[in-house]
Design a protein around this motif. Sequence first.
Motif, PDB file in Angstrom:
ATOM      1  N   THR A  34       0.878  -1.259   0.128  1.00 38.88           N
ATOM      2  CA  THR A  34       0.033  -0.138   0.135  1.00 38.88           C
ATOM      3  C   THR A  34       1.045   1.205  -0.001  1.00 38.88           C
ATOM      4  N   GLN A  35       0.645   2.166  -0.767  1.00 38.53           N
ATOM      5  CA  GLN A  35       1.100   3.393  -0.676  1.00 38.53           C
ATOM      6  C   GLN A  35       0.342   4.677  -0.598  1.00 38.53           C
ATOM      7  N   GLU A  36       0.757   5.760   0.069  1.00 43.55           N
ATOM      8  CA  GLU A  36      -0.291   6.787   0.352  1.00 43.55           C
ATOM      9  C   GLU A  36       0.485   8.168   0.358  1.00 43.55           C
ATOM     10  N   LEU A  37       0.221   9.221  -0.172  1.00 47.74           N
ATOM     11  CA  LEU A  37       0.778  10.610  -0.559  1.00 47.74           C
ATOM     12  C   LEU A  37       0.161  11.153   0.767  1.00 47.74           C
ATOM     13  N   LEU A  38       1.007  11.766   1.523  1.00 45.58           N
ATOM     14  CA  LEU A  38       0.511  12.631   2.839  1.00 45.58           C
ATOM     15  C   LEU A  38       0.872  14.097   2.493  1.00 45.58           C
ATOM     16  N   LYS A  39       0.333  15.038   3.013  1.00 35.97           N
ATOM     17  CA  LYS A  39       0.564  16.384   2.917  1.00 35.97           C
ATOM     18  C   LYS A  39      -0.096  16.944   1.481  1.00 35.97           C
ATOM     19  N   ASP A  40       0.057  18.472   1.303  1.00 35.14           N
ATOM     20  CA  ASP A  40      -0.573  18.893  -0.090  1.00 35.14           C
ATOM     21  C   ASP A  40       0.565  19.498  -0.755  1.00 35.14           C
ATOM     22  N   GLY A  41       0.478  19.845  -2.037  1.00 35.99           N
ATOM     23  CA  GLY A  41       1.196  20.822  -2.788  1.00 35.99           C
ATOM     24  C   GLY A  41       2.305  20.095  -3.270  1.00 35.99           C
ATOM     25  N   PHE A  42       3.599  20.951  -3.488  1.00 37.90           N
ATOM     26  CA  PHE A  42       4.965  20.403  -4.081  1.00 37.90           C
ATOM     27  C   PHE A  42       5.406  19.444  -3.187  1.00 37.90           C
ATOM     28  N   HIS A  43       5.428  19.310  -1.928  1.00 41.69           N
ATOM     29  CA  HIS A  43       6.254  18.750  -1.295  1.00 41.69           C
ATOM     30  C   HIS A  43       5.453  17.775  -0.353  1.00 41.69           C
ATOM     31  N   ARG A  44       5.829  16.618  -0.560  1.00 34.48           N
ATOM     32  CA  ARG A  44       4.925  15.509   0.096  1.00 34.48           C
ATOM     33  C   ARG A  44       5.492  14.462   0.682  1.00 34.48           C
ATOM     34  N   ASP A  45       4.885  13.582   1.444  1.00 38.58           N
ATOM     35  CA  ASP A  45       5.345  12.204   2.089  1.00 38.58           C
ATOM     36  C   ASP A  45       4.824  11.188   1.377  1.00 38.58           C
ATOM     37  N   LEU A  46       5.810  10.355   0.824  1.00 36.64           N
ATOM     38  CA  LEU A  46       5.196   8.877   0.376  1.00 36.64           C
ATOM     39  C   LEU A  46       5.363   7.782   1.410  1.00 36.64           C
ATOM     40  N   LEU A  47       4.182   7.450   1.905  1.00 37.53           N
ATOM     41  CA  LEU A  47       4.170   6.393   3.066  1.00 37.53           C
ATOM     42  C   LEU A  47       3.992   4.891   2.367  1.00 37.53           C
ATOM     43  N   VAL A  48       4.844   4.224   2.576  1.00 34.78           N
ATOM     44  CA  VAL A  48       4.704   2.920   1.762  1.00 34.78           C
ATOM     45  C   VAL A  48       4.583   1.735   2.991  1.00 34.78           C
ATOM     46  N   THR A  49       3.431   0.661   2.806  1.00 34.27           N
ATOM     47  CA  THR A  49       3.362  -0.270   3.770  1.00 34.27           C
ATOM     48  C   THR A  49       3.312  -1.554   3.315  1.00 34.27           C
ATOM     49  N   VAL A  50       4.038  -2.543   3.803  1.00 36.06           N
ATOM     50  CA  VAL A  50       4.116  -3.834   3.274  1.00 36.06           C
ATOM     51  C   VAL A  50       3.756  -4.939   4.420  1.00 36.06           C
ATOM     52  N   GLU A  51       2.591  -5.509   4.117  1.00 41.36           N
ATOM     53  CA  GLU A  51       2.303  -6.557   5.005  1.00 41.36           C
ATOM     54  C   GLU A  51       2.550  -7.995   4.297  1.00 41.36           C
ATOM     55  N   LEU A  52       3.391  -8.710   5.075  1.00 42.12           N
ATOM     56  CA  LEU A  52       3.574 -10.192   4.597  1.00 42.12           C
ATOM     57  C   LEU A  52       2.493 -10.919   4.904  1.00 42.12           C
ATOM     58  N   GLY A  53       2.353 -12.140   3.979  1.00 41.64           N
ATOM     59  CA  GLY A  53       1.211 -13.176   4.490  1.00 41.64           C
ATOM     60  C   GLY A  53       1.458 -13.975   5.637  1.00 41.64           C
ATOM     61  N   ALA A  54       0.741 -15.067   6.050  1.00 45.08           N
ATOM     62  CA  ALA A  54       0.892 -15.660   7.180  1.00 45.08           C
ATOM     63  C   ALA A  54       2.223 -16.353   7.405  1.00 45.08           C
ATOM     64  N   ARG A 128       6.827  -0.564   7.344  1.00 44.52           N
ATOM     65  CA  ARG A 128       6.358   0.645   6.743  1.00 44.52           C
ATOM     66  C   ARG A 128       7.730   1.664   6.774  1.00 44.52           C
ATOM     67  N   ALA A 129       7.653   2.697   5.950  1.00 43.20           N
ATOM     68  CA  ALA A 129       8.720   3.576   5.643  1.00 43.20           C
ATOM     69  C   ALA A 129       7.873   4.925   5.119  1.00 43.20           C
ATOM     70  N   VAL A 130       8.511   6.027   5.281  1.00 39.42           N
ATOM     71  CA  VAL A 130       8.113   7.387   4.604  1.00 39.42           C
ATOM     72  C   VAL A 130       9.165   7.882   3.878  1.00 39.42           C
ATOM     73  N   LEU A 131       8.965   8.168   2.735  1.00 39.47           N
ATOM     74  CA  LEU A 131       9.957   8.936   1.790  1.00 39.47           C
ATOM     75  C   LEU A 131       9.403  10.183   1.467  1.00 39.47           C
ATOM     76  N   PRO A 132      10.349  11.348   1.699  1.00 41.35           N
ATOM     77  CA  PRO A 132       9.854  12.721   1.243  1.00 41.35           C
ATOM     78  C   PRO A 132      10.158  12.729  -0.312  1.00 41.35           C
ATOM     79  N   VAL A 133       9.206  13.337  -1.122  1.00 40.18           N
ATOM     80  CA  VAL A 133       9.461  13.389  -2.383  1.00 40.18           C
ATOM     81  C   VAL A 133       8.782  14.847  -2.693  1.00 40.18           C
ATOM     82  N   HIS A 134       9.095  15.420  -3.590  1.00 43.73           N
ATOM     83  CA  HIS A 134       8.754  16.706  -4.197  1.00 43.73           C
ATOM     84  C   HIS A 134       8.493  16.696  -5.740  1.00 43.73           C
TER      85      HIS A 134
END
Length: 240
Positions: A34-54, A128-134
């Motif tokens: 799952t990936q999600e963009l946080l904040k607004d405008g040109f400067h955002r945070d990309l939140l990436v989440t990985v859930e492994l199976g059983a 999970r991890a957060v990557l600042p993107v522009h």
Amino acid sequence: MAGGRRGEALVGAGLAALLCALHVQAACPDATVTQELLKDGFHRDLLVTVELGAAGEDAGGCVVTARIRLPSGIYVDPYELASLQQHNVTKAVLIPDAVDVEAPEYLATDLLVLLYMEPDPRCSRCFRAVLPVHGRYHRPADGSEEALVVLKSPEVLLCCCHNQFAECGKPAEVEAPCLGKNIGPCRWHSLTHKLAHEELILQVPVGLRQHSSLVCVVTLLSTALCATLILAAVCKYGHF
């Protein structure tokens, strides 16, 4: 007689190897990304989440990363990333490591990011991890005030050196260390993963082409006014 026994032995060895391979593949965890963009405008945070199976309950000691390909319309600031890595906030490798942060979208190239995931304390199989993107500046548009930048779902890579997941997935051609695990590159493997969303869309504000003349006139008048004020101040308060 001896040839028949030798043939039976070879068949038995082949079946054993096949069963072993099937067992390893069955034990390999799958992943949901799952990936999600946080904040607004040109400067955002990309939140990436990985859930492994059983099967991922036993993935302790493994390193999980997300291999993300950023299109030319978005970038990571290497200086900002270096500062975050010094404070153990975000860990990532940029390919290439030299990024022109001033280039507009139409002069930039794609960027490959290897983002190291941290275990999620709320979920034993989650990372999970957060990557600042522009966002980069785009060419003026004709009818829309926004340009769309499409982010494809990242690839999940796993590095397990000392457990049953060491040979899981397809070998990935990535030369990057397991942070804190060893000095040399790891043997990364690509996991089969399901996508929560096929792609993510970033909306970047752009100017309208029909406003170009107005922008040029206002910029010229502002420059002339500022130059006049500076010249007047120099003439009034300067010492010649």
